[in-house]
Design a protein around this motif. Structure first.
Motif, PDB file in Angstrom:
ATOM      1  N   SER A 242      -2.675 -24.032  40.319  1.00 14.60           N
ATOM      2  CA  SER A 242      -1.556 -24.829  40.834  1.00 14.60           C
ATOM      3  C   SER A 242      -0.785 -24.052  41.904  1.00 14.60           C
ATOM      4  O   SER A 242      -0.429 -24.601  42.958  1.00 14.60           O
ATOM      5  N   VAL A 243      -0.538 -22.776  41.639  1.00 11.50           N
ATOM      6  CA  VAL A 243       0.276 -21.969  42.555  1.00 11.50           C
ATOM      7  C   VAL A 243      -0.499 -21.615  43.824  1.00 11.50           C
ATOM      8  O   VAL A 243       0.029 -21.717  44.943  1.00 11.50           O
ATOM      9  N   PHE A 244      -1.751 -21.196  43.667  1.00 15.92           N
ATOM     10  CA  PHE A 244      -2.505 -20.689  44.821  1.00 15.92           C
ATOM     11  C   PHE A 244      -2.649 -21.732  45.938  1.00 15.92           C
ATOM     12  O   PHE A 244      -2.321 -21.441  47.106  1.00 15.92           O
ATOM     13  N   PRO A 245      -3.117 -22.964  45.648  1.00 13.67           N
ATOM     14  CA  PRO A 245      -3.209 -23.950  46.744  1.00 13.67           C
ATOM     15  C   PRO A 245      -1.848 -24.306  47.333  1.00 13.67           C
ATOM     16  O   PRO A 245      -1.751 -24.580  48.538  1.00 13.67           O
ATOM     17  N   THR A 246      -0.797 -24.291  46.485  1.00 12.57           N
ATOM     18  CA  THR A 246       0.539 -24.611  46.992  1.00 12.57           C
ATOM     19  C   THR A 246       0.987 -23.572  48.022  1.00 12.57           C
ATOM     20  O   THR A 246       1.526 -23.910  49.088  1.00 12.57           O
ATOM     21  N   VAL A 247       0.760 -22.305  47.708  1.00  9.92           N
ATOM     22  CA  VAL A 247       1.134 -21.231  48.637  1.00  9.92           C
ATOM     23  C   VAL A 247       0.274 -21.301  49.905  1.00  9.92           C
ATOM     24  O   VAL A 247       0.777 -21.106  51.027  1.00  9.92           O
ATOM     25  N   CYS A 248      -1.022 -21.596  49.742  1.00  9.52           N
ATOM     26  CA  CYS A 248      -1.891 -21.747  50.922  1.00  9.52           C
ATOM     27  C   CYS A 248      -1.379 -22.867  51.816  1.00  9.52           C
ATOM     28  O   CYS A 248      -1.348 -22.740  53.052  1.00  9.52           O
ATOM     29  N   TRP A 249      -0.954 -23.962  51.195  1.00  8.50           N
ATOM     30  CA  TRP A 249      -0.416 -25.098  51.949  1.00  8.50           C
ATOM     31  C   TRP A 249       0.852 -24.687  52.704  1.00  8.50           C
ATOM     32  O   TRP A 249       1.043 -25.018  53.880  1.00  8.50           O
ATOM     33  N   MET A 250       1.722 -23.937  52.033  1.00  5.48           N
ATOM     34  CA  MET A 250       2.961 -23.479  52.673  1.00  5.48           C
ATOM     35  C   MET A 250       2.675 -22.587  53.867  1.00  5.48           C
ATOM     36  O   MET A 250       3.304 -22.706  54.921  1.00  5.48           O
TER      37      MET A 250
ATOM     38  N   PRO B  41      13.208 -21.529  48.857  1.00  9.73           N
ATOM     39  CA  PRO B  41      14.255 -21.470  49.901  1.00  9.73           C
ATOM     40  C   PRO B  41      15.668 -21.384  49.322  1.00  9.73           C
ATOM     41  O   PRO B  41      16.549 -20.755  49.921  1.00  9.73           O
ATOM     42  N   VAL B  42      15.878 -22.000  48.144  1.00 14.37           N
ATOM     43  CA  VAL B  42      17.199 -21.938  47.521  1.00 14.37           C
ATOM     44  C   VAL B  42      17.530 -20.496  47.114  1.00 14.37           C
ATOM     45  O   VAL B  42      18.627 -19.991  47.368  1.00 14.37           O
ATOM     46  N   ALA B  43      16.554 -19.838  46.481  1.00 15.92           N
ATOM     47  CA  ALA B  43      16.782 -18.462  46.014  1.00 15.92           C
ATOM     48  C   ALA B  43      17.018 -17.517  47.190  1.00 15.92           C
ATOM     49  O   ALA B  43      17.918 -16.667  47.141  1.00 15.92           O
ATOM     50  N   ILE B  44      16.241 -17.665  48.253  1.00 19.12           N
ATOM     51  CA  ILE B  44      16.417 -16.797  49.419  1.00 19.12           C
ATOM     52  C   ILE B  44      17.775 -17.082  50.063  1.00 19.12           C
ATOM     53  O   ILE B  44      18.484 -16.172  50.512  1.00 19.12           O
ATOM     54  N   GLY B  45      18.163 -18.355  50.078  1.00 18.95           N
ATOM     55  CA  GLY B  45      19.469 -18.724  50.629  1.00 18.95           C
ATOM     56  C   GLY B  45      20.617 -18.146  49.825  1.00 18.95           C
ATOM     57  O   GLY B  45      21.712 -17.913  50.366  1.00 18.95           O
ATOM     58  N   MET B  46      20.382 -17.908  48.540  1.00 20.48           N
ATOM     59  CA  MET B  46      21.437 -17.337  47.678  1.00 20.48           C
ATOM     60  C   MET B  46      21.511 -15.822  47.793  1.00 20.48           C
ATOM     61  O   MET B  46      22.354 -15.190  47.161  1.00 20.48           O
ATOM     62  N   GLY B  47      20.622 -15.233  48.574  1.00 16.81           N
ATOM     63  CA  GLY B  47      20.686 -13.789  48.775  1.00 16.81           C
ATOM     64  C   GLY B  47      19.557 -13.013  48.147  1.00 16.81           C
ATOM     65  O   GLY B  47      19.520 -11.779  48.242  1.00 16.81           O
ATOM     66  N   SER B  48      18.625 -13.711  47.492  1.00 22.34           N
ATOM     67  CA  SER B  48      17.492 -13.007  46.890  1.00 22.34           C
ATOM     68  C   SER B  48      16.495 -12.599  47.979  1.00 22.34           C
ATOM     69  O   SER B  48      16.431 -13.212  49.046  1.00 22.34           O
ATOM     70  N   THR B  49      15.726 -11.579  47.701  1.00 20.48           N
ATOM     71  CA  THR B  49      14.628 -11.233  48.606  1.00 20.48           C
ATOM     72  C   THR B  49      13.371 -11.962  48.132  1.00 20.48           C
ATOM     73  O   THR B  49      13.298 -12.436  46.990  1.00 20.48           O
ATOM     74  N   ARG B  50      12.393 -12.030  48.999  1.00 19.25           N
ATOM     75  CA  ARG B  50      11.141 -12.695  48.638  1.00 19.25           C
ATOM     76  C   ARG B  50      10.441 -11.972  47.479  1.00 19.25           C
ATOM     77  O   ARG B  50       9.867 -12.598  46.598  1.00 19.25           O
TER      78      ARG B  50
ATOM     79  N   TYR C 266       1.081 -13.068  45.946  1.00 29.56           N
ATOM     80  CA  TYR C 266       2.148 -12.106  46.242  1.00 29.56           C
ATOM     81  C   TYR C 266       2.146 -11.653  47.702  1.00 29.56           C
ATOM     82  O   TYR C 266       3.177 -11.776  48.390  1.00 29.56           O
ATOM     83  N   PRO C 267       1.017 -11.144  48.224  1.00 28.39           N
ATOM     84  CA  PRO C 267       1.044 -10.740  49.651  1.00 28.39           C
ATOM     85  C   PRO C 267       1.245 -11.922  50.586  1.00 28.39           C
ATOM     86  O   PRO C 267       1.755 -11.749  51.697  1.00 28.39           O
ATOM     87  N   MET C 268       0.864 -13.125  50.150  1.00 29.15           N
ATOM     88  CA  MET C 268       1.029 -14.306  51.008  1.00 29.15           C
ATOM     89  C   MET C 268       2.489 -14.742  51.092  1.00 29.15           C
ATOM     90  O   MET C 268       2.927 -15.315  52.089  1.00 29.15           O
ATOM     91  N   MET C 269       3.248 -14.492  50.025  1.00 31.15           N
ATOM     92  CA  MET C 269       4.644 -14.935  49.997  1.00 31.15           C
ATOM     93  C   MET C 269       5.625 -13.829  50.388  1.00 31.15           C
ATOM     94  O   MET C 269       6.812 -14.094  50.566  1.00 31.15           O
ATOM     95  N   LYS C 270       5.142 -12.595  50.523  1.00 32.73           N
ATOM     96  CA  LYS C 270       6.032 -11.461  50.774  1.00 32.73           C
ATOM     97  C   LYS C 270       6.818 -11.617  52.072  1.00 32.73           C
ATOM     98  O   LYS C 270       7.965 -11.183  52.171  1.00 32.73           O
ATOM     99  N   ASN C 271       6.178 -12.232  53.061  1.00 33.76           N
ATOM    100  CA  ASN C 271       6.863 -12.452  54.340  1.00 33.76           C
ATOM    101  C   ASN C 271       6.842 -13.928  54.717  1.00 33.76           C
ATOM    102  O   ASN C 271       6.844 -14.273  55.905  1.00 33.76           O
TER     103      ASN C 271
END
Length: 232
Positions: free
Chosen positions: A151-159, A69-78, A217-222
């Motif tokens: 570590s990353v995959f379950p975290t993204v699923c949780w999000m 959320p910090v990076a997106i708030g700074m103007g980055s794209t997903r 990647y496809p899970m976080m794209k949007n």
């Protein structure tokens, strides 16, 4: 500084912080292990990879939850964020394993000179009991990518799913795995695991970790900026 460089810098600083913290822990443990071995003149086996693998796991989870959320708030794209995150994740694994194996190598030299009798257990010992720097390093790299992926995959699923749906999915997967283990005949599978070359096995595990990482990647794209509430 544009959004791409800013995002990359943000993740790099976070990666550097985790690398310094967990490397410091590992180095302090090494000093303690060696001091015990020298002072008490004892021979024993211990491990050092726990804190370093923990650093990869913490960076992976913390990066997704706090930096996104910090990076997106700074103007980055997903998409920019995920590309920078993947690139820095690879550097995190490579840097962690490089530091870890420099320590392993130094302790190995002290052992060969008869100064200490402390053995640091490594996953590579499942491949060969004789010290092989490159083989051991490769196996640890594969273990690092596996830790990163799981570590990353379950975290993204949780999000994306929310806490409730994530636990429903989690217990569903655990139930299916339990039924397969309980009801299935795994004898041939276990024999195959026992016969397979350990280098091949760890390479496959590392590829699984890499695939889990890329599946995000496809899970976080949007993905939304905030996690779903506990009721979702």
């Amino acid at each position: 500084m544009n959004a791409v460089k800013g995002t990359n810098r943000l993740i790099q600083d976070d990666m550097r912080l985790y690398l310094i913290i967990f490397t410091s822990i590992a180095l302090m443990l090494t000093v303690v292990y060696l001091a015990i071995g020298i002072v008490f003149d004892v021979s024993y086996t211990t491990q050092l990879f726990g804190p370093m693998y923990g650093g990869i796991c913490t960076f992976a989870i913390g990066g997704i939850i706090t930096l996104f959320p910090v990076a997106i708030g700074m103007g980055s794209t997903r998409i920019q964020f995920m590309k920078s995150f993947y690139m820095n994740s690879v550097w995190m694994v490579a840097g962690t394993m490089a530091i870890l194996h420099v320590v392993y190598f130094l302790v190995h030299l002290l052992q060969e000179k008869g100064i200490v009798e402390v053995t640091l257990y490594q996953p590579g010992m499942l491949y060969s009991n004789e010290y092989h720097f490159l083989s051991y390093l490769w196996i640890d790299l594969m273990c690092g990518f596996l830790v990163l992926g799981v570590s990353v995959f379950p975290t993204v699923c949780w999000m994306r799913l929310g806490l409730r749906n994530f636990f429903i999915m989690f217990f569903g997967v655990v139930l299916v795995i339990t039924l397969i283990i309980t009801l299935g005949d795994l004898g041939e599978f276990m024999l195959w695991i026992a016969r397979i070359n350990r280098m091949t096995l760890f390479t496959v595990l590392g590829c699984i970790g890499g695939a889990l990482l890329l599946f995000t990647y496809p899970m976080m794209k949007n993905a939304p900026l905030t996690m779903k509430s506990k009721r979702d």
